[in-house]
Design a protein around this motif. Structure first.
Motif, mmCIF file in Angstrom:
data_model
loop_
_atom_site.group_PDB
_atom_site.id
_atom_site.type_symbol
_atom_site.label_atom_id
_atom_site.label_comp_id
_atom_site.label_asym_id
_atom_site.label_seq_id
_atom_site.Cartn_x
_atom_site.Cartn_y
_atom_site.Cartn_z
ATOM 1 N N ASP A 26 22.210 54.866 92.823
ATOM 2 C CA ASP A 26 21.725 55.284 91.527
ATOM 3 C C ASP A 26 22.463 54.528 90.434
ATOM 4 O OD1 ASP A 26 21.493 58.449 89.799
ATOM 5 O OD2 ASP A 26 20.180 56.700 89.871
ATOM 6 N N SER A 27 21.756 54.261 89.426
ATOM 7 C CA SER A 27 22.401 53.508 88.358
ATOM 8 C C SER A 27 23.499 54.334 87.700
ATOM 9 C CB SER A 27 21.367 53.088 87.321
ATOM 10 O OG SER A 27 20.879 54.242 86.652
ATOM 11 N N HIS A 28 23.257 55.612 87.645
ATOM 12 C CA HIS A 28 24.268 56.438 86.987
ATOM 13 C C HIS A 28 25.556 56.490 87.796
ATOM 14 C CE1 HIS A 28 21.493 57.698 83.973
ATOM 15 N NE2 HIS A 28 20.608 58.044 84.869
ATOM 16 N N SER A 29 25.368 56.647 89.093
ATOM 17 C CA SER A 29 26.585 56.731 89.892
ATOM 18 C C SER A 29 27.314 55.398 89.902
ATOM 19 C CB SER A 29 26.276 57.180 91.300
ATOM 20 O OG SER A 29 25.364 56.270 91.878
ATOM 21 N N LEU A 30 26.552 54.350 89.849
ATOM 22 C CA LEU A 30 27.202 53.048 89.771
ATOM 23 C C LEU A 30 27.971 52.903 88.479
ATOM 24 C CD1 LEU A 30 24.624 50.588 91.277
ATOM 25 C CD2 LEU A 30 26.952 50.968 92.023
ATOM 26 N N ALA A 31 27.341 53.367 87.437
ATOM 27 C CA ALA A 31 28.035 53.315 86.157
ATOM 28 C C ALA A 31 29.287 54.179 86.199
ATOM 29 C CB ALA A 31 27.101 53.777 85.042
ATOM 30 N N GLU A 32 29.108 55.334 86.813
ATOM 31 C CA GLU A 32 30.260 56.222 86.959
ATOM 32 C C GLU A 32 31.379 55.548 87.707
ATOM 33 O OE1 GLU A 32 30.474 59.258 84.801
ATOM 34 O OE2 GLU A 32 31.742 59.287 86.567
ATOM 35 N N ARG A 33 30.972 54.926 88.787
ATOM 36 C CA ARG A 33 31.982 54.292 89.621
ATOM 37 C C ARG A 33 32.665 53.157 88.866
ATOM 38 N NH1 ARG A 33 29.363 52.168 94.400
ATOM 39 N NH2 ARG A 33 28.253 54.122 94.230
ATOM 40 N N ALA A 34 31.864 52.424 88.126
ATOM 41 C CA ALA A 34 32.466 51.341 87.351
ATOM 42 C C ALA A 34 33.457 51.883 86.342
ATOM 43 C CB ALA A 34 31.366 50.550 86.640
ATOM 44 N N ARG A 35 33.059 52.966 85.710
ATOM 45 C CA ARG A 35 33.960 53.550 84.713
ATOM 46 C C ARG A 35 35.242 54.025 85.355
ATOM 47 N NH1 ARG A 35 33.223 58.461 83.596
ATOM 48 N NH2 ARG A 35 35.100 59.057 82.523
ATOM 49 N N ARG A 36 35.061 54.664 86.507
ATOM 50 C CA ARG A 36 36.244 55.179 87.179
ATOM 51 C C ARG A 36 37.160 54.052 87.606
ATOM 52 N NH1 ARG A 36 34.318 58.038 91.863
ATOM 53 N NH2 ARG A 36 32.336 58.261 90.793
ATOM 54 N N GLU A 37 36.552 52.979 88.079
ATOM 55 C CA GLU A 37 37.379 51.855 88.488
ATOM 56 C C GLU A 37 38.136 51.291 87.312
ATOM 57 O OE1 GLU A 37 36.517 52.129 92.410
ATOM 58 O OE2 GLU A 37 37.984 50.891 91.379
ATOM 59 N N LYS A 38 37.477 51.252 86.196
ATOM 60 C CA LYS A 38 38.151 50.739 85.011
ATOM 61 C C LYS A 38 39.356 51.595 84.655
ATOM 62 C CE LYS A 38 35.519 50.804 81.559
ATOM 63 N NZ LYS A 38 34.813 50.710 80.288
#
Lengths: 216, 400
Positions: free
Chosen positions: B195-207
């Motif tokens: 999901d795009s949202h979870s990917l975004a979430e994951r990216a944010r978390r990684e950051k």
């Protein structure tokens, strides 16, 4: 850190001394508190100025510029940019929040623990606080505290807050180093004029050396 | 919206577009060639994983760092500052000292070393020239006509025949030095939501995790702690400690202040070079300041930076003799850096402005006492126009 912040330290020092000069020449502050405040003001402004354009520097400068008594020093240090900054960031409402009194972390933690104890005592074992919730709560509280500590951090979130905090910590370290060096310089200049130097403090050298080393 | 029909992959929606551009805002500087170089060194030739622990070991290896270093030095700004948004780029930062990383975070330019750019170009999806030939197959796709938009490729369970799909993000870069590409190129992990949202979430978390790691390295004693809240706690404590130190030092300086007359500041600002700083002392015949003597032990109990001061006192004992011999104005260099043990080398010099001959900043040197007119032993890189012709008794009022 020395290598990267070398250049900044030069500007910092220049600005600091400029600020001190300005603050000294303007008024003759009588009490030591006033002098301390003016020194601290100059140091903060110099650090913010030397750092350049970041969020926290702007916030710091604006916050310091809100007060009336600082304006002259600000003008002295910033020069032309003072006017620009004041024109741009002339919304005092935003920064009134920042001027709250800061709570310390310990008192915060204490209050949080007390709250938790109270809640659990009241409800007995019915309180199902899952660890993730607890962790999130802790993290939220810490984040709030950090937001108060870092200038301008109230309006940041998440990763930007962390990056600003990182930058701020580095600059604070540099500032502390510079002020220490300045202090040392004054000590050298002053103590050279003294005939007798007390030998008692020398014994504390080792203890304080470790402290200085650890913090450096 | 882009369709990459030839790949069989579909373009992301505009939501990802927005996400990527928002990611872009924060880290403009870290070049995507980090990811590319990591890929290059990754022996299995997989894509760069977002997971930090797998990247940490290759990051810390010296050839990696050697390669990263020239990447990080901003040579020119001609090439596009590609945006590497999250995990890959930040884990690249982890191998560096934190201050370098901070520099990188704020660095607006992109290194355009042609060799590295060429190498990166091979991995870049948008490389027009040699992409198809040399890049690994899953990463190669025909470049979209305009170079600005990037996409996220989402592989479902079927991943080009690979058994294990790694999610990689590597920012697109335009090797011809065109404009920056604000998007990321993501391949989903197997078994994870695409999901795009979870990917975004994951990216944010990684950051966030990457930044936390940087902070951990910066704050002393934090690297052993695991867990975000405790690390935050330590960071908060450290910030408070530093702020308190600033207050304390300013108080100390305020106490010192009446002795220092900053009126001569302007002359010194003009007279000093950028490399050397000077302190001027006035006539050395100052009556002893009993207050000051008494004050020094008081301060020493409280102070943190006492080691430096103690050194200064020991040195100054020997310096006094010289001082009393020289009634003229003296200049000496003070090492302003935190040289830990022998920190107060002093140089006697007449009213000349000496350029810094010695190499830079972090040298620690023993001071030697020579007569007036001696060469400077130390130079430091600060402008120290602290002026003061330190007058005699009347300026030495100490206040506690």
């Amino acid at each position: 850190m020395h290598v990267t912040k070398e250049f900044k330290k030069k500007t910092f020092l220049k600005q600091l001394l400029l600020g001190l000069h300005v603050s000294n020449s303007i008024s003759n502050p009588i009490s030591i508190q006033q002098r301390k405040n003016s020194i601290k003001l100059s140091a903060d402004l110099a650090m913010a100025f030397a750092r350049g354009r970041t969020h926290w520097t702007h916030a710091l400068i604006t916050k310091l510029g809100q007060k009336e008594e600082n304006k002259s020093t600000l003008k002295g240090i910033l020069g032309r940019r003072y006017e620009i900054l004041m024109a741009r960031y002339s919304c005092p409402l935003l920064y009134q929040k920042v001027q709250r009194r800061k709570k310390s972390v310990t008192s915060y933690r204490f209050s949080y623990n007390a709250q938790k104890r109270r809640s659990s005592a009241l409800k007995g074992s019915c309180v199902r606080v899952s660890p993730s919730v607890v962790a999130r709560n802790l993290e939220n509280r810490r984040t709030k505290v950090l937001k108060r500590l870092v200038p301008g951090g109230e309006f940041l979130n998440g990763s930007s807050l962390l990056s600003e905090a990182l930058d701020y910590v580095i600059s604070l370290k540099a500032q502390v180093d510079m002020m220490k060096s300045l202090w040392r310089a004054t000590q050298v200049s002053s103590s050279s004029n003294v005939e007798l130097v007390p030998s008692a403090p020398l014994q504390k050298k080792d203890a304080s050396c470790t402290i200085a080393n650890s913090e450096e | 919206m882009w369709k990459w029909s030839s790949d069989g992959m579909y373009s992301s929606s505009s939501a990802n577009h927005i996400f990527c551009s928002s990611e872009f805002r924060f880290h403009r500087s870290v070049p995507s060639s980090h990811a590319h170089s990591q890929q290059k060194h990754n022996h299995k030739h997989k894509q760069v994983t977002v997971r930090t622990h797998t990247l940490s070991s290759p990051l810390l290896s010296s050839p990696m760092e050697d390669e990263i270093q020239p990447l990080l030095n901003p040579t020119t700004a001609s090439a596009s500052p590609s945006v590497a948004t999250s995990g890959a780029s930040f884990t690249a930062l982890l191998g560096l000292p934190p201050n370098r990383a901070v520099e990188l975070l704020h660095e607006p330019t992109f290194p355009s070393d042609p060799a590295l750019v060429d190498r990166a170009a091979r991995f870049s999806v948008f490389a027009a020239a040699a992409a198809a030939s040399s890049a690994p197959s899953p990463e190669v796709s025909p470049p979209p006509p305009p170079p600005e938009t990037a996409k996220k490729r989402k592989d479902g369970a079927s991943t080009n025949g690979k058994a294990k799909v790694k999610k990689g993000k590597h920012a697109e870069e335009d090797t011809d030095g065109e404009n920056k590409l604000p998007y990321v190129h993501v391949r989903a992990r197997r078994g994870q939501a695409t999901d795009s949202h979870s990917l975004a979430e994951r990216a944010r978390r990684e950051k966030i995790n990457a930044r936390m790691k940087l902070l951990q390295e910066l704050v002393p004693g934090c690297s052993k702690i695991s867990g975000t809240a405790l690390v935050l706690d330590e960071i908060i404590n450290h910030v408070q400690y530093l702020q308190r130190q600033v207050e304390y030092l300013s108080m100390r300086l305020a106490a010192v202040n009446p002795r220092i007359d900053f009126s001569g500041l302007d002359t010194f600002l003009s007279a000093t070079t950028m490399e050397c700083g000077r302190l001027t002392i006035g006539n050395a015949k100052v009556g002893t300041e009993l207050d000051q003597q008494q004050q020094q032990p008081v301060w020493s109990e409280v102070g943190v930076s006492d080691s430096d001061r103690m050194n200064s006192t020991t040195n100054s004992k020997r310096l006094q003799i010289q001082l009393q011999q020289n009634q003229l104005q003296q200049f000496w260099h003070v090492d302003f850096l935190n040289t830990q043990n022998h920190s107060q080398p002093s140089v006697w010099e007449r009213d000349t402005v000496m350029g810094s001959t010695a190499p830079h900043v972090q040298r620690e040197e023993q001071h030697s006492l020579v007569g007036p007119g001696a060469v400077p032993l130390l130079s430091f890189d600060r402008v120290n126009p602290v002026a003061p012709p330190i007058q005699s008794n009347q300026q030495l009022k100490m206040e506690l």
